[in-house]
Design a protein around this motif. Structure first.
Motif, PDB file in Angstrom:
ATOM      1  N   PHE A 265       0.831  -1.205   0.000  1.00 21.09           N
ATOM      2  CA  PHE A 265       0.000   0.000   0.000  1.00 21.09           C
ATOM      3  C   PHE A 265       0.868   1.258   0.000  1.00 21.09           C
ATOM      4  O   PHE A 265       0.671   2.180  -0.797  1.00 21.09           O
ATOM      5  CB  PHE A 265      -0.909   0.016   1.235  1.00 21.09           C
ATOM      6  N   ALA A 266       1.824   1.314   0.934  1.00 17.27           N
ATOM      7  CA  ALA A 266       2.636   2.511   1.082  1.00 17.27           C
ATOM      8  C   ALA A 266       3.536   2.771  -0.124  1.00 17.27           C
ATOM      9  O   ALA A 266       3.977   3.904  -0.338  1.00 17.27           O
ATOM     10  CB  ALA A 266       3.482   2.408   2.348  1.00 17.27           C
ATOM     11  N   SER A 267       3.791   1.725  -0.903  1.00 16.64           N
ATOM     12  CA  SER A 267       4.680   1.861  -2.064  1.00 16.64           C
ATOM     13  C   SER A 267       3.938   2.274  -3.331  1.00 16.64           C
ATOM     14  O   SER A 267       4.571   2.493  -4.371  1.00 16.64           O
ATOM     15  CB  SER A 267       5.421   0.538  -2.290  1.00 16.64           C
ATOM     16  N   LEU A 268       2.615   2.374  -3.267  1.00 12.72           N
ATOM     17  CA  LEU A 268       1.837   2.821  -4.419  1.00 12.72           C
ATOM     18  C   LEU A 268       1.895   4.338  -4.549  1.00 12.72           C
ATOM     19  O   LEU A 268       2.140   5.057  -3.574  1.00 12.72           O
ATOM     20  CB  LEU A 268       0.377   2.381  -4.266  1.00 12.72           C
ATOM     21  N   ASP A 269       1.631   4.827  -5.744  1.00 13.33           N
ATOM     22  CA  ASP A 269       1.492   6.264  -5.971  1.00 13.33           C
ATOM     23  C   ASP A 269       0.031   6.687  -5.937  1.00 13.33           C
ATOM     24  O   ASP A 269      -0.296   7.792  -5.504  1.00 13.33           O
ATOM     25  CB  ASP A 269       2.097   6.636  -7.322  1.00 13.33           C
ATOM     26  N   VAL A 270      -0.850   5.815  -6.409  1.00 14.76           N
ATOM     27  CA  VAL A 270      -2.295   6.071  -6.427  1.00 14.76           C
ATOM     28  C   VAL A 270      -3.007   4.751  -6.143  1.00 14.76           C
ATOM     29  O   VAL A 270      -2.559   3.693  -6.602  1.00 14.76           O
ATOM     30  CB  VAL A 270      -2.766   6.618  -7.796  1.00 14.76           C
ATOM     31  N   PHE A 271      -4.104   4.833  -5.402  1.00 19.80           N
ATOM     32  CA  PHE A 271      -4.942   3.661  -5.187  1.00 19.80           C
ATOM     33  C   PHE A 271      -6.229   3.829  -5.985  1.00 19.80           C
ATOM     34  O   PHE A 271      -6.865   4.890  -5.943  1.00 19.80           O
ATOM     35  CB  PHE A 271      -5.283   3.479  -3.710  1.00 19.80           C
ATOM     36  N   ALA A 272      -6.619   2.792  -6.715  1.00 17.42           N
ATOM     37  CA  ALA A 272      -7.843   2.843  -7.518  1.00 17.42           C
ATOM     38  C   ALA A 272      -8.803   1.769  -7.054  1.00 17.42           C
ATOM     39  O   ALA A 272      -8.443   0.579  -7.018  1.00 17.42           O
ATOM     40  CB  ALA A 272      -7.517   2.641  -8.998  1.00 17.42           C
ATOM     41  N   HIS A 273     -10.010   2.188  -6.671  1.00 21.98           N
ATOM     42  CA  HIS A 273     -11.048   1.203  -6.389  1.00 21.98           C
ATOM     43  C   HIS A 273     -12.093   1.301  -7.491  1.00 21.98           C
ATOM     44  O   HIS A 273     -12.433   2.393  -7.930  1.00 21.98           O
ATOM     45  CB  HIS A 273     -11.692   1.414  -5.026  1.00 21.98           C
ATOM     46  N   THR A 274     -12.617   0.161  -7.916  1.00 23.51           N
ATOM     47  CA  THR A 274     -13.486   0.134  -9.095  1.00 23.51           C
ATOM     48  C   THR A 274     -14.914  -0.324  -8.809  1.00 23.51           C
ATOM     49  O   THR A 274     -15.816  -0.037  -9.595  1.00 23.51           O
ATOM     50  CB  THR A 274     -12.874  -0.805 -10.152  1.00 23.51           C
ATOM     51  N   GLY A 275     -15.156  -1.046  -7.721  1.00 29.22           N
ATOM     52  CA  GLY A 275     -16.466  -1.633  -7.469  1.00 29.22           C
ATOM     53  C   GLY A 275     -17.505  -0.605  -7.050  1.00 29.22           C
ATOM     54  O   GLY A 275     -17.254   0.219  -6.173  1.00 29.22           O
TER      55      GLY A 275
END
Length: 377
Positions: A265-275
């Motif tokens: 999680f911390a290593s991501l640049d953006v989090f995308a949720h789709t549901g």
């Protein structure tokens, strides 16, 4: 207080219902109460380690895998539910996402004269639309019957509160979810992991969750075509084979949990949720706690969690181009990602499981007092 938690899912399952039930049991023990968990049996031997690590005793009820989705197990009729509630001498029954096992828990509580709190967590009507293209009305009728029998229903978001009220469910109150802000934190960002996932220095956009039709993960196909962006998918489920084809260039990491998941999680640049059918969406909170900006549908739980243009973007549900556009905007601006990420972390820092657990105990106390008053009258 002696509490029986009847839950449709519990570790080793990895989902929102299981996680919330576990955190509830932990908090009850922390506060000096005496919980018991009743949950569907896992495949042979799979639950032994989880039950040994559980904060309280766990009673397993025979179950079968859901056809076409073996990660989900459905409890079979069993007398263990009523006998376990009676043997525990419960003061209150907590029904976690009641639908099958929870119905038996509700029936047993009513027969024994024990108050019950039902926690609404799963948009079963949305699932009915996704999987069979019909049956939404039937799902709501069953949900209404179960929840109407409870002394109080707790909904995790303002959207869920409205849905329940509009469908005739009485005595609904808001009870959100906590997040582990110690486990999920920005300081876990791992540059070595980032180099492994994006050797060309791409912006990392991550999805974490079940890979199932209702999650609409295929909406990330457009993001896979954006230059300088790499999609990372964490989770497993029946849709995985098709998604590997639909999301060319994406990295599939499978199911990850605990500290390893927090590092991702911390290593991501953006989090995308789709549901579009989330009654809450715990992974959004975990991303925010990790200091990561979020792009999510403007529907259900994310409406309460994502502050549009402050901690991320809310986009129209099921709109792939809108999702890709928002991701492209964030991918193009490191400064914007940093500002949104800091705001995201600040927004969830007070939403600890301890604080949320104490709110739950307040609901329990009010329900018990109301039942005592009604009996005295």
């Amino acid at each position: 207080m002696r509490v029986v938690i009847v839950t449709e899912s519990f570790p080793p399952d990895v989902n929102g219902v299981a996680h919330c039930a576990l955190q509830t049991a932990r908090h009850l023990v922390r506060r000096g109460h005496d919980p018991l968990v009743i949950a569907p049996a896992a495949p042979h031997g799979a639950a032994e380690a989880a039950d040994a690590a559980a904060p309280c005793p766990v009673v397993r009820v025979p179950s079968l895998p859901l056809p076409g989705y073996p990660q989900v197990r459905v409890a079979l009729p069993s007398r263990r539910v009523a006998s376990a509630i009676a043997a525990h001498r419960a003061d209150l029954v907590h029904l976690a996402s009641p639908f099958v096992l929870g119905v038996r828990g509700m029936t047993a509580a009513a027969r024994l004269g024990i108050p019950a709190v039902a926690v609404y967590q799963t948009d079963l009507a949305g699932y009915a639309r996704t999987y069979v293209g019909a049956g939404e009305g039937t799902a709501w009728r069953r949900l209404r019957t179960v929840h109407a029998a409870a002394d109080r229903t707790l909904a995790p978001s303002s959207a869920a509160v409205r849905d329940l009220a509009e469908h005739g469910v009485p005595r609904v109150r808001l009870w959100q979810r906590g997040v582990d802000t110690v486990r999920f934190r920005p300081e876990l960002r791992d540059e070595a992991l980032r180099r492994d996932l994006a050797p060309g220095g791409e912006v990392l956009v991550g999805y974490v969750g079940r890979l199932a039709p209702e999650k609409r993960v295929e909406l990330l196909a457009g993001a896979c075509r954006l230059p300088g962006l790499r999609v990372v998918v964490v989770g497993d489920g029946p849709s995985e084979p098709g998604l590997r084809t639909a999301l060319p260039g994406a990295v599939f990491l499978g199911r990850r949990t605990g500290d390893e998941l927090a590092r991702i999680f911390a290593s991501l640049d953006v989090f995308a949720h789709t549901g579009p059918y989330e009654t809450f969406c715990q992974t959004v909170q975990e991303a925010m706690a990790s200091g990561v900006p979020v792009v999510a549908p403007a529907a259900g739980g994310p409406l309460d969690l994502v502050d549009h243009r402050t901690t991320g973007f809310l986009v129209p549900p099921n709109d792939g181009p809108a999702l890709s556009s928002a991701l492209a905007t964030l991918a193009a601006s490191p400064d914007l990602r940093a500002v949104y990420g800091r705001a995201a972390r600040a927004a969830v820092e007070q939403r600890t499981w301890e604080a949320i657990g104490d709110q739950l105990l307040g609901h329990y106390t009010e329900v018990l007092e109301a039942r005592r008053t009604a009996v005295a009258a």
